[in-house]
Design a protein around this motif. Structure first.
Motif, PDB file in Angstrom:
ATOM      1  N   VAL A   1       0.871  -1.178   0.000  1.00 45.35           N
ATOM      2  CA  VAL A   1       0.000   0.000   0.000  1.00 45.35           C
ATOM      3  C   VAL A   1       0.905   1.225   0.000  1.00 45.35           C
ATOM      4  O   VAL A   1       1.740   1.385   0.892  1.00 45.35           O
ATOM      5  N   PHE A   2       0.741   2.088  -1.010  1.00 44.77           N
ATOM      6  CA  PHE A   2       1.580   3.271  -1.163  1.00 44.77           C
ATOM      7  C   PHE A   2       0.825   4.522  -0.724  1.00 44.77           C
ATOM      8  O   PHE A   2      -0.386   4.496  -0.490  1.00 44.77           O
ATOM      9  N   GLN A   3       1.547   5.652  -0.656  1.00 45.36           N
ATOM     10  CA  GLN A   3       0.900   6.919  -0.307  1.00 45.36           C
ATOM     11  C   GLN A   3      -0.090   7.328  -1.395  1.00 45.36           C
ATOM     12  O   GLN A   3      -1.191   7.775  -1.108  1.00 45.36           O
ATOM     13  N   SER A   4       0.330   7.191  -2.669  1.00 45.98           N
ATOM     14  CA  SER A   4      -0.603   7.456  -3.762  1.00 45.98           C
ATOM     15  C   SER A   4      -1.558   6.271  -3.851  1.00 45.98           C
ATOM     16  O   SER A   4      -1.175   5.128  -3.564  1.00 45.98           O
ATOM     17  N   TYR A   5      -2.785   6.518  -4.259  1.00 47.35           N
ATOM     18  CA  TYR A   5      -3.830   5.515  -4.107  1.00 47.35           C
ATOM     19  C   TYR A   5      -3.745   4.394  -5.147  1.00 47.35           C
ATOM     20  O   TYR A   5      -4.255   3.313  -4.936  1.00 47.35           O
TER      21      TYR A   5
ATOM     22  N   LYS B   1     -10.455   6.165  -0.789  1.00 43.94           N
ATOM     23  CA  LYS B   1      -9.574   5.582  -1.809  1.00 43.94           C
ATOM     24  C   LYS B   1      -8.511   4.696  -1.155  1.00 43.94           C
ATOM     25  O   LYS B   1      -8.190   3.614  -1.658  1.00 43.94           O
ATOM     26  N   GLN B   2      -7.977   5.171  -0.043  1.00 40.46           N
ATOM     27  CA  GLN B   2      -6.944   4.374   0.619  1.00 40.46           C
ATOM     28  C   GLN B   2      -7.536   3.109   1.228  1.00 40.46           C
ATOM     29  O   GLN B   2      -6.869   2.072   1.308  1.00 40.46           O
ATOM     30  N   ARG B   3      -8.793   3.146   1.625  1.00 41.15           N
ATOM     31  CA  ARG B   3      -9.460   1.934   2.100  1.00 41.15           C
ATOM     32  C   ARG B   3      -9.556   0.901   0.974  1.00 41.15           C
ATOM     33  O   ARG B   3      -9.378  -0.304   1.212  1.00 41.15           O
ATOM     34  N   VAL B   4      -9.853   1.380  -0.219  1.00 40.55           N
ATOM     35  CA  VAL B   4      -9.907   0.475  -1.376  1.00 40.55           C
ATOM     36  C   VAL B   4      -8.525  -0.145  -1.611  1.00 40.55           C
ATOM     37  O   VAL B   4      -8.402  -1.350  -1.851  1.00 40.55           O
ATOM     38  N   ALA B   5      -7.485   0.683  -1.522  1.00 39.68           N
ATOM     39  CA  ALA B   5      -6.119   0.194  -1.737  1.00 39.68           C
ATOM     40  C   ALA B   5      -5.744  -0.862  -0.693  1.00 39.68           C
ATOM     41  O   ALA B   5      -5.090  -1.865  -1.008  1.00 39.68           O
TER      42      ALA B   5
ATOM     43  N   PRO C   1       1.174   5.400   3.924  1.00 43.59           N
ATOM     44  CA  PRO C   1      -0.160   5.247   3.332  1.00 43.59           C
ATOM     45  C   PRO C   1      -1.151   6.341   3.714  1.00 43.59           C
ATOM     46  O   PRO C   1      -2.112   6.575   2.989  1.00 43.59           O
ATOM     47  N   PHE C   2      -0.917   7.008   4.855  1.00 39.88           N
ATOM     48  CA  PHE C   2      -1.872   8.008   5.319  1.00 39.88           C
ATOM     49  C   PHE C   2      -1.290   9.426   5.240  1.00 39.88           C
ATOM     50  O   PHE C   2      -1.862  10.373   5.781  1.00 39.88           O
TER      51      PHE C   2
END
Length: 262
Positions: free
Chosen positions: A82-86, A141-145, A162-163
């Motif tokens: 999981v990266f910072q960008s989504y 979006k980050q939840r999806v990732a 990630p956040f």
């Protein structure tokens, strides 16, 4: 505890104008199964480089990395990133983005649907299955990732800031969600962050990397009870751990400034 990841005398060089720049000198770390380890340090100390090598996206110049006693030879489905960008596909719905991670799976169509539905529920996105990424907030979006990284059930979760792009309130909610997912699914987690409070709040251990070249400056056990609530950040033990880490980072920053002045 069973060892999950061994980082053994790992060094990394990069070519800069024909000269070898030592980004990481020599790192030795042993990470137990199901442990949550945060990695902090100044910018450029090699945090993301180390994570990428564990993930098999890059190779060490020296040393080796083992997972379950086997040398890392490249990316694998035992590791979720999981990266910072989504990194979502804008032309796919929430459901389709998560299902994409199962494209090469031998699961039946029904089993894939069940897995996707389970993780949509786990990250709190029930009702948004058909939504497009452009319709979602940053936190959603980050939840999806995160769901996409977990849906094929990796044993290791690698998270690189990630956040970092989220506002403070959303970030706090995502930290609590991550701890719940980690508790439920018992993955081993390596978490890179610049936020010292976040590093301590989430982790069993905080590894501070010194810089130029990157090396382990301190490896701290976070001896705080779980489950954790946000009032923990005012506890004396939390504040003492934070003081040690901030002092380490300050020392490294002053070294970098002194080196830049010469």
């Amino acid at each position: 505890m069973t060892e999950k990841i061994r980082i053994e005398r790992v060094g990394k060089d990069f070519d800069v104008d024909g000269r070898a720049m030592v980004a990481i000198s020599e790192i030795d770390l042993s990470i137990a199964e199901n442990q949550f380890v945060s990695i902090v340090g100044t910018s450029g100390c090699g945090k993301s480089t180390l994570l990428n090598m564990v993930g098999g996206l890059d190779e060490p110049t020296r040393g080796r990395i083992l997972i379950d006693g086997q040398d890392v030879r490249g990316p694998g489905r035992d590791r979720g990133f999981v990266f910072q960008s989504y990194t979502l596909f804008e032309w796919m719905t929430v459901e389709e983005n998560i299902r994409y991670a199962l494209e090469k799976s031998a699961l039946s169509k029904a089993e894939k649907s069940d897995m996707v539905a389970h993780f949509i529920e786990a990250v709190g996105l029930a009702g948004f299955e058909k939504a497009w990424p452009k319709q979602l907030s940053g936190g959603m979006k980050q939840r999806v990732a995160i769901a996409r990284a977990l849906v094929y059930k990796p044993s290791i979760l690698l998270m690189d800031e990630p956040f970092g792009a989220l506002d403070a309130q959303t970030r706090g909610m995502m930290q609590e969600l991550l701890l719940q997912i980690w508790t439920d699914h018992r993955v081993t987690c390596l978490f890179v962050t610049h936020d010292v409070d976040e590093a301590i709040f989430l982790a069993d251990r905080v590894v501070v990397l010194g810089s130029r070249p990157g090396h382990v400056k301190r490896d701290l056990v976070v001896d705080l009870p779980r489950p954790r609530a946000f009032d923990l950040v005012t506890a004396p033990e939390f504040m003492e751990t934070k003081r040690l880490i901030l002092n380490d980072i300050r020392e490294e920053t002053l070294k970098l400034m002194a080196a830049g002045a010469h």
